[in-house]
Scaffold this motif. Structure first.
Motif, short mmCIF file in Angstrom:
data_model
loop_
_atom_site.label_atom_id
_atom_site.label_comp_id
_atom_site.label_asym_id
_atom_site.label_seq_id
_atom_site.Cartn_x
_atom_site.Cartn_y
_atom_site.Cartn_z
N LEU A 271 7.22 21.88 -30.33
CA LEU A 271 6.75 20.96 -29.30
C LEU A 271 5.54 20.18 -29.78
CD1 LEU A 271 7.21 20.05 -26.35
CD2 LEU A 271 5.62 21.83 -25.66
N ARG A 272 4.62 20.88 -30.47
CA ARG A 272 3.41 20.22 -30.96
C ARG A 272 3.75 19.18 -32.02
NH1 ARG A 272 0.53 25.38 -31.11
NH2 ARG A 272 0.73 25.34 -33.36
N SER A 273 4.75 19.47 -32.84
CA SER A 273 5.08 18.55 -33.94
C SER A 273 5.98 17.40 -33.49
CB SER A 273 5.76 19.31 -35.08
OG SER A 273 6.98 19.87 -34.64
N SER A 274 6.66 17.57 -32.33
CA SER A 274 7.63 16.57 -31.91
C SER A 274 7.00 15.37 -31.23
CB SER A 274 8.66 17.21 -30.96
OG SER A 274 8.03 17.63 -29.76
N ASN A 275 5.82 15.53 -30.65
CA ASN A 275 5.18 14.39 -30.01
C ASN A 275 3.68 14.56 -30.01
OD1 ASN A 275 4.24 15.59 -27.29
ND2 ASN A 275 6.39 16.23 -27.43
N VAL A 276 3.01 13.43 -29.88
CA VAL A 276 1.55 13.43 -29.97
C VAL A 276 0.92 14.23 -28.85
CG1 VAL A 276 -0.49 11.94 -29.99
CG2 VAL A 276 1.59 11.20 -31.15
N ALA A 277 1.49 14.12 -27.66
CA ALA A 277 0.92 14.83 -26.52
C ALA A 277 0.85 16.31 -26.79
CB ALA A 277 1.74 14.56 -25.26
N ALA A 278 1.95 16.88 -27.32
CA ALA A 278 1.97 18.31 -27.56
C ALA A 278 1.09 18.72 -28.73
CB ALA A 278 3.41 18.77 -27.81
N GLN A 279 0.81 17.79 -29.65
CA GLN A 279 -0.13 18.10 -30.72
C GLN A 279 -1.53 18.31 -30.16
OE1 GLN A 279 0.09 15.14 -33.81
NE2 GLN A 279 2.33 15.22 -33.88
N GLU A 280 -1.83 17.59 -29.10
CA GLU A 280 -3.14 17.70 -28.47
C GLU A 280 -3.17 18.82 -27.42
OE1 GLU A 280 -5.83 15.81 -29.19
OE2 GLU A 280 -4.77 14.65 -30.71
N ALA B 83 -4.19 11.84 -25.20
CA ALA B 83 -2.77 11.92 -25.58
C ALA B 83 -2.02 10.69 -25.09
CB ALA B 83 -2.16 13.19 -24.99
N ILE B 84 -2.32 10.22 -23.88
CA ILE B 84 -1.70 9.00 -23.37
C ILE B 84 -2.06 7.81 -24.27
CG2 ILE B 84 -1.69 7.35 -21.46
CD1 ILE B 84 -2.13 9.77 -19.57
N HIS B 85 -3.33 7.71 -24.63
CA HIS B 85 -3.78 6.62 -25.50
C HIS B 85 -3.08 6.65 -26.86
CE1 HIS B 85 -6.44 3.79 -27.51
NE2 HIS B 85 -6.72 4.71 -28.42
N LYS B 86 -2.96 7.84 -27.43
CA LYS B 86 -2.39 7.96 -28.79
C LYS B 86 -0.90 7.66 -28.83
CE LYS B 86 -5.81 11.13 -30.73
NZ LYS B 86 -6.05 12.46 -31.34
N GLN B 87 -0.23 7.75 -27.67
CA GLN B 87 1.19 7.40 -27.65
C GLN B 87 1.44 5.99 -27.13
OE1 GLN B 87 4.24 10.55 -26.86
NE2 GLN B 87 2.56 11.51 -25.77
N VAL C 214 -2.94 2.37 -29.51
CA VAL C 214 -3.46 3.50 -30.26
C VAL C 214 -4.47 3.08 -31.33
CG1 VAL C 214 -1.47 3.43 -31.84
CG2 VAL C 214 -2.81 5.55 -31.59
N LYS C 215 -4.33 1.88 -31.90
CA LYS C 215 -5.24 1.44 -32.96
C LYS C 215 -6.50 0.77 -32.42
CE LYS C 215 -1.58 0.91 -36.42
NZ LYS C 215 -0.89 -0.02 -37.36
N LYS C 216 -6.59 0.67 -31.12
CA LYS C 216 -7.76 0.09 -30.46
C LYS C 216 -8.64 1.21 -29.91
CE LYS C 216 -6.50 -4.19 -31.13
NZ LYS C 216 -7.30 -5.13 -31.95
N PRO C 217 -9.84 0.87 -29.42
CA PRO C 217 -10.78 1.93 -29.02
C PRO C 217 -10.32 2.76 -27.81
CG PRO C 217 -11.89 -0.19 -29.28
CD PRO C 217 -10.44 -0.47 -29.31
N PHE C 218 -10.71 4.03 -27.84
CA PHE C 218 -10.61 4.89 -26.66
C PHE C 218 -12.04 5.17 -26.24
CE2 PHE C 218 -10.88 9.01 -24.59
CZ PHE C 218 -9.85 8.94 -23.64
N VAL C 219 -12.42 4.72 -25.04
CA VAL C 219 -13.79 4.85 -24.56
C VAL C 219 -13.79 5.66 -23.27
CG1 VAL C 219 -15.85 3.63 -23.77
CG2 VAL C 219 -14.45 2.65 -25.60
N ALA C 220 -14.61 6.71 -23.24
CA ALA C 220 -14.70 7.56 -22.05
C ALA C 220 -16.11 7.50 -21.49
CB ALA C 220 -14.33 9.00 -22.40
N ILE C 221 -16.20 7.47 -20.17
CA ILE C 221 -17.50 7.52 -19.51
C ILE C 221 -17.39 8.48 -18.33
CG2 ILE C 221 -16.95 5.48 -18.10
CD1 ILE C 221 -19.99 4.85 -18.17
N ASN C 222 -18.37 9.38 -18.23
CA ASN C 222 -18.39 10.35 -17.15
C ASN C 222 -19.26 9.81 -16.02
OD1 ASN C 222 -19.08 12.66 -15.47
ND2 ASN C 222 -18.23 13.93 -17.10
N CYS C 223 -18.62 9.47 -14.91
CA CYS C 223 -19.33 8.85 -13.80
C CYS C 223 -20.31 9.80 -13.12
CB CYS C 223 -18.33 8.33 -12.77
SG CYS C 223 -17.17 7.10 -13.43
#
Length: 453
Positions: free
Chosen positions: A132-141, A182-186, A190-199
């Motif tokens: 499962l981890r190797s079959s898709n990016v989500a499961a790798q994470e 995982a959503i971003h990587k799929q 994916v090649k653009k930024p992933f930015v997180a902010i904790n409100c």
């Protein structure tokens, strides 16, 4: 048919095992060298190993060395140590070195078959998780193979290629940011930024400038124009973590951004177009907050075009052990330690613990346990947990209870007639009588006598 490598130099025991384990395909080895040859040839998931191998039959040195060779070749192999020594010290040492289980002679075919089937089941679960981890990016994470987590991973796969605004709901520490990544990587971003902010972690008077940025001179100390998190995520993905803690005064401006995909920096007059995929996350109940008017209803519906609920760790069953093993491997590398696994008591304690802090709590306990453990196996004490005894801990007790309940249920359906009871259960009447005697259900016979009278 499932293949088992049997490492045993006694021909008589080889024949006994071949007869007792008829549901498996057995391949044999007599010593350490032939065992490694067979291991490379058949790559079995499960191995039974007699510790008293030649040329040191009286002790366990050759058997323990063979165990090390097996686990070095295939760390995922389930090795069941079979010993004739009444002293458990060698068997326990083998468990500490990484053996799955041990079994003492003389051989009881029923018990050994149960042990082997459990080993194959665990090997299958671990193999499915690796696949499962190797079959898709989500499961790798995302580690885990419970039904809830497999369903969540499938949801990630479906929504990732879209631009739909997603709301992640779950208790603190369940891995909401991991799902967002995982959503971003799929996604196509994916090649653009992933930015997180904790409100929740930024003071209310600073959160607006963190999100939208500001122009030079907008306020005291604004010496230069500064981009906000939204602009920094342009082309990529923005995670608004703990959006339930966003001040009500800022929610209207956030709603406008989500609808129009334009922002204005603080102190600015120019509208700036921003191309961002938005994911929101919170541990709060937004529906209740809407009812209490502490969260805007229109913003709630705008951020929850699709909602993904992440289950807490306590509801993920065997995933707790799977995650613990993955974290143990990571911390072994981080601290250059060689902890090989968990004691049965530790695994039982982990399964019984409620994990209010979820995966974050498990990480903390494991990290300290790896540093403080004195043996090759982490104990419940190392984790700071206590395993409570369970009356249904053994398979024999579970089986007896289940069969007793089945007999009583069938007896009730048959209105006390033992012949009909036997038919319902799919057994002969003599077999039913034997089971009634075995489980001390003698009142069932009395009931039939009364019925016949």
């Amino acid at each position: 048919m499932k293949t088992i490598l049997v490492i045993e130099d006694d021909i008589g025991i080889q024949k006994q095992l071949k007869w007792s384990l008829s549901e498996f395909e057995l391949v044999f080895a007599q010593d350490r060298q032939s065992a490694l040859t067979q291991l490379r040839r058949y790559e079995p998931d499960v191995v039974t190993l007699d510790l008293g191998l030649p040329p040191d039959e009286a002790n366990a040195t050759e058997g323990l060395a063979c165990l090390n060779d097996i686990l070095n070749f295939n760390p995922n192999c389930k090795v069941i140590v079979i010993t004739g020594n009444t002293d458990n010290s060698h068997a326990l040492k083998a468990i500490a070195l990484g053996a799955y289980d041990y079994y003492q002679k003389p051989i009881d075919a029923d018990v050994l078959n149960v042990t082997l089937n459990r080993a194959f089941k665990l090997a299958q679960l671990e193999a499915e998780n690796r696949a499962l981890r190797s079959s898709n990016v989500a499961a790798q994470e995302i580690i885990g193979n419970s039904d809830a987590m497999i369903k969540a991973c499938r949801t990630v796969e479906k929504i990732a290629p879209t631009e739909i605004t997603t709301l992640l709901l779950g208790e603190s520490g369940t891995g909401k940011e991991v799902f967002a990544r995982a959503i971003h990587k799929q996604s196509p971003r994916v090649k653009k930024p992933f930015v997180a902010i904790n409100c929740a972690s930024i003071p209310e008077n600073l959160l607006e400038s963190e999100l939208f940025g500001y122009e030079r001179g907008a306020f005291t100390g604004a010496n230069k124009t500064t981009l906000g998190k939204i602009e920094c995520a342009n082309g990529g993905t923005l995670l608004l973590d703990e959006i339930g803690d966003m001040p009500l005064s800022l929610q209207a401006k956030m709603l406008r951004f989500l609808q129009e995909r334009v922002i204005e920096r603080i102190g600015g007059r120019q509208e700036i177009e921003v191309d961002v995929r938005v994911i929101c996350a919170t541990h709060r109940n937004l529906s209740e907050m809407v009812a209490e008017q502490s969260f805007r209803e229109d913003l709630y519906y705008r951020i929850s075009e699709i909602t993904l609920v992440i289950p807490p760790l306590r509801d993920r069953g065997h995933d707790i052990i799977v995650i613990a093993k993955a974290l143990l491997h990571r911390f072994n590398d981080e601290f250059n330690s060689k902890i090989q696994g968990f004691s049965d008591c530790a695994m039982q304690a982990m399964m019984q613990h409620s994990w209010p802090g979820n995966i974050r709590e498990l990480q903390n306990k494991l990290k300290s346990a790896v540093i403080l453990a004195d043996s090759k196996q982490i104990s419940a004490e190392d984790l700071g947990l206590t395993a409570q005894s369970s009356k249904t801990a053994t398979l024999r007790m579970v089986r007896e209870q289940a069969e007793s309940q089945a007999i009583r249920h069938a007896h009730s359906l048959a209105s006390g007639n033992l012949s009909k009871t036997a038919d319902i259960l799919g057994v002969t009447r003599p077999t039913l009588y034997a089971l009634i005697e075995k489980y001390k259900l003698l009142d069932l016979r009395t009931t039939e006598s009364e019925t016949q009278q």
